[in-house]
Design a protein around this motif. Structure first.
Motif, PDB file in Angstrom:
ATOM      1  N   GLN A  26     -18.508  79.922  59.691  1.00 10.73           N
ATOM      2  CA  GLN A  26     -18.746  78.496  59.949  1.00 10.73           C
ATOM      3  C   GLN A  26     -19.030  78.177  61.414  1.00 10.73           C
ATOM      4  N   VAL A  27     -19.354  79.184  62.185  1.00  7.46           N
ATOM      5  CA  VAL A  27     -19.702  78.978  63.588  1.00  7.46           C
ATOM      6  C   VAL A  27     -21.218  79.088  63.709  1.00  7.46           C
ATOM      7  N   SER A  28     -21.825  78.204  64.514  1.00  8.87           N
ATOM      8  CA  SER A  28     -23.285  78.185  64.586  1.00  8.87           C
ATOM      9  C   SER A  28     -23.822  79.383  65.373  1.00  8.87           C
ATOM     10  N   VAL A  29     -25.087  79.653  65.154  1.00 13.64           N
ATOM     11  CA  VAL A  29     -25.749  80.736  65.872  1.00 13.64           C
ATOM     12  C   VAL A  29     -25.736  80.447  67.384  1.00 13.64           C
ATOM     13  N   ALA A  30     -25.861  79.186  67.766  1.00 15.86           N
ATOM     14  CA  ALA A  30     -25.824  78.849  69.204  1.00 15.86           C
ATOM     15  C   ALA A  30     -24.466  79.203  69.812  1.00 15.86           C
ATOM     16  N   GLN A  31     -23.401  78.938  69.076  1.00 13.10           N
ATOM     17  CA  GLN A  31     -22.068  79.286  69.587  1.00 13.10           C
ATOM     18  C   GLN A  31     -21.876  80.807  69.651  1.00 13.10           C
ATOM     19  N   ILE A  52     -25.568  87.422  56.768  1.00 15.53           N
ATOM     20  CA  ILE A  52     -26.903  88.042  56.816  1.00 15.53           C
ATOM     21  C   ILE A  52     -27.917  87.053  57.393  1.00 15.53           C
ATOM     22  N   SER A  53     -27.776  85.792  57.025  1.00 18.16           N
ATOM     23  CA  SER A  53     -28.684  84.790  57.573  1.00 18.16           C
ATOM     24  C   SER A  53     -28.527  84.684  59.096  1.00 18.16           C
ATOM     25  N   LYS A  54     -27.299  84.721  59.588  1.00 17.61           N
ATOM     26  CA  LYS A  54     -27.100  84.675  61.044  1.00 17.61           C
ATOM     27  C   LYS A  54     -27.598  85.952  61.715  1.00 17.61           C
ATOM     28  N   GLN A  55     -27.365  87.072  61.066  1.00 21.32           N
ATOM     29  CA  GLN A  55     -27.829  88.339  61.663  1.00 21.32           C
ATOM     30  C   GLN A  55     -29.342  88.304  61.859  1.00 21.32           C
ATOM     31  N   GLU A  56     -30.057  87.707  60.901  1.00 24.99           N
ATOM     32  CA  GLU A  56     -31.511  87.624  61.038  1.00 24.99           C
ATOM     33  C   GLU A  56     -31.892  86.780  62.251  1.00 24.99           C
ATOM     34  N   GLN A  57     -31.142  85.697  62.458  1.00 32.08           N
ATOM     35  CA  GLN A  57     -31.450  84.822  63.596  1.00 32.08           C
ATOM     36  C   GLN A  57     -31.024  85.422  64.935  1.00 32.08           C
ATOM     37  N   PHE A 214     -13.623  79.307  69.268  1.00 34.20           N
ATOM     38  CA  PHE A 214     -14.692  78.362  68.945  1.00 34.20           C
ATOM     39  C   PHE A 214     -14.195  76.946  68.701  1.00 34.20           C
ATOM     40  N   GLY A 215     -12.874  76.756  68.722  1.00 35.17           N
ATOM     41  CA  GLY A 215     -12.321  75.427  68.458  1.00 35.17           C
ATOM     42  C   GLY A 215     -12.093  75.215  66.982  1.00 35.17           C
ATOM     43  N   GLU A 216     -11.330  74.176  66.677  1.00 30.89           N
ATOM     44  CA  GLU A 216     -11.037  73.841  65.279  1.00 30.89           C
ATOM     45  C   GLU A 216     -12.302  73.270  64.647  1.00 30.89           C
ATOM     46  N   LYS A 217     -12.514  73.585  63.361  1.00 34.25           N
ATOM     47  CA  LYS A 217     -13.644  72.961  62.678  1.00 34.25           C
ATOM     48  C   LYS A 217     -13.181  71.660  62.029  1.00 34.25           C
ATOM     49  N   ASP A 218     -14.111  70.692  61.960  1.00 37.09           N
ATOM     50  CA  ASP A 218     -13.680  69.451  61.281  1.00 37.09           C
ATOM     51  C   ASP A 218     -14.171  69.404  59.854  1.00 37.09           C
TER      52      ASP A 218
END
Ligand SMILES: *Cc1c(COP(=O)(O)O)cnc(C)c1O
Length: 218
Positions: A26-31, A52-57, A214-218
């Protein structure tokens, strides 16, 4: 605080032999890129599709070591072998044997931790101690895997003393297995944001941190 600042604070507490793995579910690719720029090279995911989707990016970052930490269903085992360097969550003999076969077929040799359950917890997967001893001779035949250590996730609601004692039991278990078999269980993957200092005190070699980086997710 930024990711870089949080990582600096955490690193100051870590002995040099402890490997810091950033958990990016649940952490973004930018983070993830921000953590990479702060020097993190070990990243863990618990859902295959998301991973897998993040690995591609992130394909331009060639030196990332990917760790799989989620429960693995049989029909997903092949993807885990193909997309991850480490699988921490090998939680029963059948899945280990399947991973071994798939690794052989793909000429890969992923590193594996056996996920153990020291305290009985109906909501958690993992080997019970007796199952592990009963499976040792079979595990030794899984030559396409590099079985490196034990991993554990603790149930919620334990006191600090119980957490420390349970992590120590995992270390003792690894030691007992090493004496009885040629499995080289030198890695202990234990400790998350809430308990990693206790895990290190008990001998963790790999800690898996999400929220505290990465901080707490909301
Ligand atoms: C989410 C997760 C972590 C990280 O937990 P935090 O409390 O966010 O540090 C570690 N290990 C596993 C198996 C996880 O699923």
């Amino acid at each position: 605080m930024t990711i870089a600042q949080r990582l600096n604070q955490i690193r100051q507490q870590l002995p040099s032999h402890v490997r810091l793995i950033a958990v990016t579910k649940q952490v973004s690719v930018a983070q993830i890129r921000a953590a990479y720029e702060s020097g993190i090279r070990d990243f863990a995911e618990s859902h295959l599709q998301e991973a897998i989707s993040k690995q591609e990016q992130l394909d331009d970052l060639k030196d990332i070591c990917w760790h799989f930490i989620g429960h693995l269903q049989a029909n997903k085992a092949k993807k885990a072998v193909l997309h991850f360097n480490w699988i921490h969550s090998a939680d029963n003999l059948k899945i280990v044997q399947r991973l071994n076969r798939l690794a052989a077929e793909s000429s890969l040799s992923p590193k594996v931790c056996l996920q153990v359950k020291i305290l009985s917890d109906p909501n958690k997967y993992g080997w019970e101690e007796e199952e592990l001893f009963a499976g040792l001779s079979e595990l030794k035949t899984c030559k396409s895997l590099k079985i490196k250590g034990l991993m554990t996730i603790l149930p919620l609601g334990l006191s600090q003393a119980e957490i420390l004692a349970t992590f120590k039991k995992v270390k003792d278990l690894a030691h007992k297995i090493k004496k009885q078999s040629n499995l080289d269980l030198n890695q202990l993957s234990m400790g998350m944001s809430g308990d990693y200092l206790l895990a290190i005190q008990a001998g963790a070699t790999m800690i898996r941190l999400g929220r505290i980086i990465f901080g707490e997710k909301d």
